[in-house]
Design a protein around this motif. Sequence first.
Motif: not given
Length: 123
Positions: A29-53
């Motif tokens: 797990f600690s090898d990876y930066n972790m990201v949250w995305f979201r996809q609203p109804p009918g829209k593209e997936r979008e970046f929300v937040a990221v945290i470094s490893w």
Amino acid sequence: QVQLVESGGGLVQAGGSLRLSCAASGGTFSDYNMVWFRQPPGKEREFVAVISWSGGREDYADSVKGRFTISRDNPKNTVYLQMDSLTPEDTAVYYCAAHEVYYYTDPSPYEYWGQGTQVTVSS
């Protein structure tokens, strides 16, 4: 091969809070930066937040800055997204993703994804 499982979504009224979790397995797990995305109804997936490893660096989309907080617990192989002051515009399926590079706002480079958790904010 990293497997990711999100949880914590649900229905909440505007102004409320939710805490999402993403549990990882199958990799370091600690090898990876972790990201949250979201996809609203009918829209593209979008970046929300990221945290470094290491957890020492965070970045947020302007739309959630000051309301959402990303964190991680490396011994528990889990990343969190605390969402406060929710609005109906935050309604979406929320996904976590992992990458060794810090970071991309485009979802295309991400190989590892969870199945998503639905967040619905009522007005």
